[in-house]
Structure formats: structure tokens, C-alpha cells
Motif scaffolding. Sequence first.
Motif, mmCIF file in Angstrom:
data_model
loop_
_atom_site.group_PDB
_atom_site.id
_atom_site.type_symbol
_atom_site.label_atom_id
_atom_site.label_comp_id
_atom_site.label_asym_id
_atom_site.label_seq_id
_atom_site.Cartn_x
_atom_site.Cartn_y
_atom_site.Cartn_z
ATOM 1 N N ARG A 4 0.817 -1.209 0.000
ATOM 2 C CA ARG A 4 0.000 0.000 0.000
ATOM 3 C C ARG A 4 0.855 1.265 0.000
ATOM 4 N NH1 ARG A 4 -5.214 0.191 3.618
ATOM 5 N NH2 ARG A 4 -3.686 0.176 5.272
ATOM 6 N N THR A 5 1.875 1.319 0.864
ATOM 7 C CA THR A 5 2.684 2.541 0.871
ATOM 8 C C THR A 5 3.575 2.642 -0.348
ATOM 9 O OG1 THR A 5 3.862 1.364 2.563
ATOM 10 C CG2 THR A 5 3.031 3.553 3.138
ATOM 11 N N GLN A 6 4.074 1.503 -0.798
ATOM 12 C CA GLN A 6 4.986 1.591 -1.931
ATOM 13 C C GLN A 6 4.266 2.033 -3.197
ATOM 14 O OE1 GLN A 6 6.759 -2.238 -2.104
ATOM 15 N NE2 GLN A 6 7.991 -1.887 -0.302
ATOM 16 N N LEU A 7 3.034 1.566 -3.334
ATOM 17 C CA LEU A 7 2.372 1.798 -4.613
ATOM 18 C C LEU A 7 1.393 2.955 -4.583
ATOM 19 C CD1 LEU A 7 1.708 -1.942 -5.399
ATOM 20 C CD2 LEU A 7 3.554 -0.519 -6.207
ATOM 21 N N VAL A 319 -4.516 10.458 6.175
ATOM 22 C CA VAL A 319 -4.734 10.431 4.726
ATOM 23 C C VAL A 319 -5.438 9.130 4.346
ATOM 24 C CG1 VAL A 319 -3.558 10.361 2.504
ATOM 25 C CG2 VAL A 319 -2.793 11.959 4.257
ATOM 26 N N GLN A 320 -6.466 9.238 3.511
ATOM 27 C CA GLN A 320 -7.314 8.094 3.199
ATOM 28 C C GLN A 320 -6.714 7.170 2.127
ATOM 29 O OE1 GLN A 320 -10.544 7.263 4.515
ATOM 30 N NE2 GLN A 320 -9.780 8.663 6.088
ATOM 31 N N THR A 321 -6.941 5.897 2.301
ATOM 32 C CA THR A 321 -6.534 4.898 1.321
ATOM 33 C C THR A 321 -7.436 4.996 0.085
ATOM 34 O OG1 THR A 321 -5.834 3.420 3.071
ATOM 35 C CG2 THR A 321 -6.318 2.413 0.944
ATOM 36 N N ALA A 322 -6.825 5.046 -1.102
ATOM 37 C CA ALA A 322 -7.607 5.132 -2.337
ATOM 38 C C ALA A 322 -7.630 3.807 -3.085
ATOM 39 C CB ALA A 322 -7.037 6.210 -3.239
ATOM 40 N N ALA A 323 -6.697 2.929 -2.721
ATOM 41 C CA ALA A 323 -6.627 1.595 -3.329
ATOM 42 C C ALA A 323 -5.751 0.745 -2.429
ATOM 43 C CB ALA A 323 -6.016 1.669 -4.723
ATOM 44 N N PHE A 324 -5.986 -0.543 -2.425
ATOM 45 C CA PHE A 324 -5.099 -1.398 -1.643
ATOM 46 C C PHE A 324 -4.908 -2.734 -2.322
ATOM 47 C CE2 PHE A 324 -9.376 -1.686 0.176
ATOM 48 C CZ PHE A 324 -9.617 -3.055 0.170
ATOM 49 N N ASN A 325 -3.878 -3.418 -1.862
ATOM 50 C CA ASN A 325 -3.420 -4.646 -2.471
ATOM 51 C C ASN A 325 -3.232 -5.668 -1.361
ATOM 52 O OD1 ASN A 325 -2.505 -6.236 -4.529
ATOM 53 N ND2 ASN A 325 -0.456 -5.368 -4.571
ATOM 54 N N LEU A 326 -4.058 -6.688 -1.325
ATOM 55 C CA LEU A 326 -4.015 -7.657 -0.229
ATOM 56 C C LEU A 326 -4.253 -9.055 -0.798
ATOM 57 C CD1 LEU A 326 -6.074 -5.765 2.539
ATOM 58 C CD2 LEU A 326 -3.627 -6.295 2.597
ATOM 59 N N ARG A 340 -6.014 -6.354 -6.170
ATOM 60 C CA ARG A 340 -5.952 -4.903 -6.054
ATOM 61 C C ARG A 340 -7.376 -4.360 -6.045
ATOM 62 N NH1 ARG A 340 -1.980 -1.530 -7.264
ATOM 63 N NH2 ARG A 340 -1.087 -2.986 -5.795
ATOM 64 N N VAL A 341 -7.694 -3.592 -5.007
ATOM 65 C CA VAL A 341 -9.042 -3.026 -4.894
ATOM 66 C C VAL A 341 -8.968 -1.507 -5.035
ATOM 67 C CG1 VAL A 341 -11.091 -2.830 -3.443
ATOM 68 C CG2 VAL A 341 -9.724 -4.932 -3.369
ATOM 69 N N MET A 342 -9.692 -0.974 -6.016
ATOM 70 C CA MET A 342 -9.700 0.469 -6.263
ATOM 71 C C MET A 342 -10.976 1.067 -5.672
ATOM 72 S SD MET A 342 -7.173 0.773 -8.791
ATOM 73 C CE MET A 342 -7.699 2.209 -9.705
ATOM 74 N N LEU A 343 -10.827 2.020 -4.775
ATOM 75 C CA LEU A 343 -11.981 2.652 -4.134
ATOM 76 C C LEU A 343 -12.381 3.881 -4.963
ATOM 77 C CD1 LEU A 343 -10.536 2.425 -0.517
ATOM 78 C CD2 LEU A 343 -12.235 0.906 -1.517
ATOM 79 N N LYS A 344 -13.293 3.658 -5.900
ATOM 80 C CA LYS A 344 -13.570 4.694 -6.898
ATOM 81 C C LYS A 344 -14.144 5.971 -6.292
ATOM 82 C CE LYS A 344 -15.918 5.630 -11.214
ATOM 83 N NZ LYS A 344 -17.336 5.646 -11.577
ATOM 84 N N ASN A 345 -15.110 5.835 -5.382
ATOM 85 C CA ASN A 345 -15.702 7.071 -4.853
ATOM 86 C C ASN A 345 -14.739 7.838 -3.943
ATOM 87 O OD1 ASN A 345 -15.938 5.143 -2.845
ATOM 88 N ND2 ASN A 345 -17.978 5.779 -2.181
ATOM 89 N N GLU A 348 -12.767 9.747 -6.385
ATOM 90 C CA GLU A 348 -13.599 10.850 -6.877
ATOM 91 C C GLU A 348 -13.558 12.029 -5.912
ATOM 92 O OE1 GLU A 348 -17.381 9.567 -9.645
ATOM 93 O OE2 GLU A 348 -17.163 8.758 -7.645
ATOM 94 N N ALA A 349 -13.696 11.702 -4.621
ATOM 95 C CA ALA A 349 -13.691 12.760 -3.601
ATOM 96 C C ALA A 349 -12.347 13.473 -3.589
ATOM 97 C CB ALA A 349 -14.002 12.160 -2.229
ATOM 98 N N LYS A 350 -11.269 12.716 -3.691
ATOM 99 C CA LYS A 350 -9.939 13.329 -3.731
ATOM 100 C C LYS A 350 -9.797 14.213 -4.969
ATOM 101 C CE LYS A 350 -7.600 9.533 -1.336
ATOM 102 N NZ LYS A 350 -6.521 9.944 -0.418
#
Length: 562
Positions: A4-7, A319-326, A340-345, A348-350
Motif C-alpha cells: 500500500r505505501t509503496q504503490l 490520509v485516506q486509502t484510495a486503493a489497496f493490495n491484499l 488490487r481493490v480500487m476505491l472509486k468514490n 472521486e472525492a480526492k
Amino acid sequence: MKTRTQLIPFLVWTMAMTFSALSSAGDLPDLAALQKMNARLTPVDLSADVSKLPAGERQALLHILQAAKLMDVLFLRQGWAGNESLLLDLIQDRTPLGQERLRAFLLNKGPWSRLDQGRSYLPGIPEKPAQSNYYPAGATKAELEKWMKGLPAKEKEKAEGFFTTVRRSPAGELVLVGYNQEYQPELSLAASYLREAAKWTQSPTLKDFLEKRAESFLSNNYYDSDVAWMKLDASIEPTIGPYETYDDEWFNAKASFEAFITIRDDAETAKLDKYATELQGLENNLPIDPKLKNPKLGALAPLRVVNSIFSSGDGNRGVQTAAFNLPNDDRVVLQMGSKRVMLKNVQEAKFHKVLSPIADVVLSSTDRKRVSFEAFFNHILMHEIMHGLGPQTAFIGGKSLGMRGALQEHYSFIEEAKADIAGLWAMKRFVDQGVADKSLGDTMYVTFLASCFRSLRFGINEAHGKGIALLLNSLLDAGAFQVSPRGKFSVHAEKIPAAVSALTCDLMTLEAHGDKEKAQAYYAKYVHLRPEVQKALDRLIHIPIDIAPRFVTAEKLLAAGK
Ligand code: ZN
């Protein structure tokens, strides 16, 4: 593990001092200063359409949300033993300063400001403990190391593992305590909520995940439920449990509790499927020596586009997570890859609260008009995809070598820069082929240019920031980006496509040859903030750093469920 931090730049909470609202170590902020600090994370409503979910799924969602709320309690306790009583005190203080302090506490999930190098904003608070609350308060790192060395292999593995805390027995000896014991009351309750949710859902893969994760909370064995999470194929996509290890600054071993409760975005997921079928075509047409191309790409790691309706614990602080990899369990990753999960909304807010205002300040007026969320989001997607394309190993003297081994400390930032620039290259190709929407051709370069400034605000001391500095400065040198005497940045439409291709070629070739000298030369020449860039960054001081979500959809569901 720390993907998460690296990417993902959004997670990096060390900020340039320019944005710090605390002047020096001893100062405590008064009401006005604290309001200013809190305003850096600007409130935004996060919602998703749950109206199409069948009634049973909505019931399941309600119980999942109840379990997710418990992750906040656990994360507070994991951070510091004093957090829970401090929170109760803050809630009782009804003065304006007390209420602002409570807000700061909830944003930071603790009494230390994450945007200010962990400095406290409350009286009588010790320094942030590097070991959080995972190890005994009076212990030292050296004592722990010595103790772990002396343990039998199996115990040692547990001591170094994700899901145990270390405590002191009444006799003063160090002892291992599993999360299932340490956090027993909350985890039992969370397990019962997940089981209740499992009864309601009609989705077999969701049911399987919920049941197995409930079992993990009780057994402390997370393997099966991680596998079930990889196989999830449902409208509701929950991530809940102990995952990331950033808060254990001693050993980077202990997992913090968090939850991301999300709804799958079917339209975006369909678009992804369309991209996935074009990947070999992208690889075959990369602007590099044909010998460096891979004639047979493997399967794409699963990518999900979702909208978040609730996040908690480590998933909702600073700072909010916008995507994560687990997941982080290497056994699962080896067997199934990671998702990889992309938090689209969230993205959008960012975009609306941060990137758009930045574009107003740094871009020329014509370019400003062309900045679009579609371009921002698609570029993040293509960035992830392009990590997997192009050369994946370095050849030195005919011998294959891991790229990380060849480029060493320069690997990460070169790889991040490659993914960004090749992402632009791929988007242009998709536009030219009619795979992606034509409008992206007009918006993607200016949106990327504005986004460079957003990323640089997180500092150039980590891979993503360094990569962005490399790209911004070299595209400026190529004349593909320009800066006016008034300090406004713009894209040179004729020059940018060739410059993007050339840079894609340079970076991929450098990687394929494991050319550390060239990486070093790039670093020396480009990885710094030039005066015209710094001046633009200085003008962004009034713009929020990030968002503070209000979970309106989840609140409505929870209120209706009472
Ligand atoms: Zn990346």
C-alpha cells in the motif's frame, strides 16, 4: 507486504514541513490552530448506490457494518493503551476546544497528528510509542530480539507473525498472546455479526468468506479466509480483519485491524474486462526493442473497482486509502497472487476536493478546463496494469537477475515512474484503437500534469514522489510540459506523445539492462524540486491535503436497522 505505501501515494503521511501547522515540538495548538490543522482533511460525504441490492443482501450488509465498527475499537487499543480512556474524556469535554480536540482524535485515531510527524496536539501525552501497544510498555526492542532468538522455532514464528501480541506475565516473563485471546470480547462479537450476515446473503462466495473470517477471528488462523477473500465474487465486497503492519515500527510484524466495506462497481468492472483482453496487444506494441517484449503474458492479477460505504480502524485514519493490495500472507500470494481493490468514490472525492483546486492554481486556463476525473481514474488503473507489462527481469551479461537486485535502492522509484509514463502511453494507444473513450485523449495529459503536483505534496522521500519528480522534470526538459513566466503549467500537445513514448522506452530499457548507473543519473538530474515547481507548490497551501469521509450511506443503513 507493504504494497500500500509503496504503490499508493495517498498513504504517505509524512508531509513537507510547509504544510505543518505545529510550529515547534513544545507547542500545543489552541482552538484556532487546531481548527486549521483539522481543516487539512476536508469533510466529504461518501455514498454508494445500495438501492438495487436485494433485501437479504441489505440485511447482510447491515451486520457486516456492525462488525466493521468494532475494528475502530480494536485499532485504538492496538495503537496505545491510553487511547480508549482518553477518548471517553474527550467526549465529555463540551468546550469548543474540547470538541475540536475530539475531532482531531477521531481523524488521527489517537493523540498524535499524522500530518505532523506524529507530534501530539493534547496536553500530558507521551511521545508516540514506536512499538504501539503490540509489546509490553516497559520492554525494549533489544529485550524482545533477545527473547525471540531464544524461542523454539514454532514459537518464534508466531512471535514474529502478524497475529500475536507480546505481554508480560505476573512473574515478569515475556509471553505470547494470540489476537483471539487478546481481543477476545470484540472478536467474538464481530464473528457473530459476520455469521449473522452469512445467513442473509444469497452469494455463495460472500457467505463462504464471512463464515471463514468469523472462524479466523476465533481460531487466529487467517489462511482459509484470505483464500476465500481472493475468490469473492459478489455485489458486496468487504475487507475486514488484521492486515497492515505499518504501526509496528519495531518489527513491522503485527497487523492492525481495519475494514473497508464496499459495493462493487459493475460498469467499471466491465470496462476492466475489456482492457484485460487487450494486454498482449499492448505488450506487443511497446515502444521498446522487440527482444525485450514478452510474447506470452500471464494472467492479470484480479482488479476490483468498488465504492466504499464505510471504513474503520487502520483503514480510516489521516490520509485516506484510495486503493489497496491484499492479502499480505505470502503463502496466499504465491498460490493465488494478490487482489488490487480500487476505491472509486474515494478517488472521486480526492479529485474534486484536492486535485481540481490544485489544477485551478497550477495549470494554464485552457489546460485547466480539460482536467477530468475519468482521466485521473483511468490513469490510476493503467498504472497498476502497466506494472505487469514490459521487462520484468534484468539481464546483465546474459544472466537473468531480479530487477530489485540489479537496481537496488533505485528500483522502486524507477518502477513507479515506469508505471506512470507507460500508463499514459497505453491510454493513448487505447484511445487510438477505440478501446478507450476518445475524450481521454484530450484530457489525460493535462490531468496527469495537475496530478503530479498533488503527488509531490506528499514529499519526494518515497518511491512514488521520486518517480513523479523524474517524470515532471524530464517532460519539462523535453518541452512536452511548459511553464509560463507567470508560473502556470501547460501541455505541449504536439510534443507530448513522442516524449511519453521515448521516456517509456528509456525506463523499460534501463530496467531490462539492470542499468544502475543510468538510474543513478536519472536520480541526480531529476529527483528534486526545481524552483518553478516549488513556487507552484507554495501557492497550494490553502488547499486541503486530503479528505475526511462522512459515511452517509452506512449511517442511513445502520439507523434504519435499529
Ligand atoms: Zn505503482
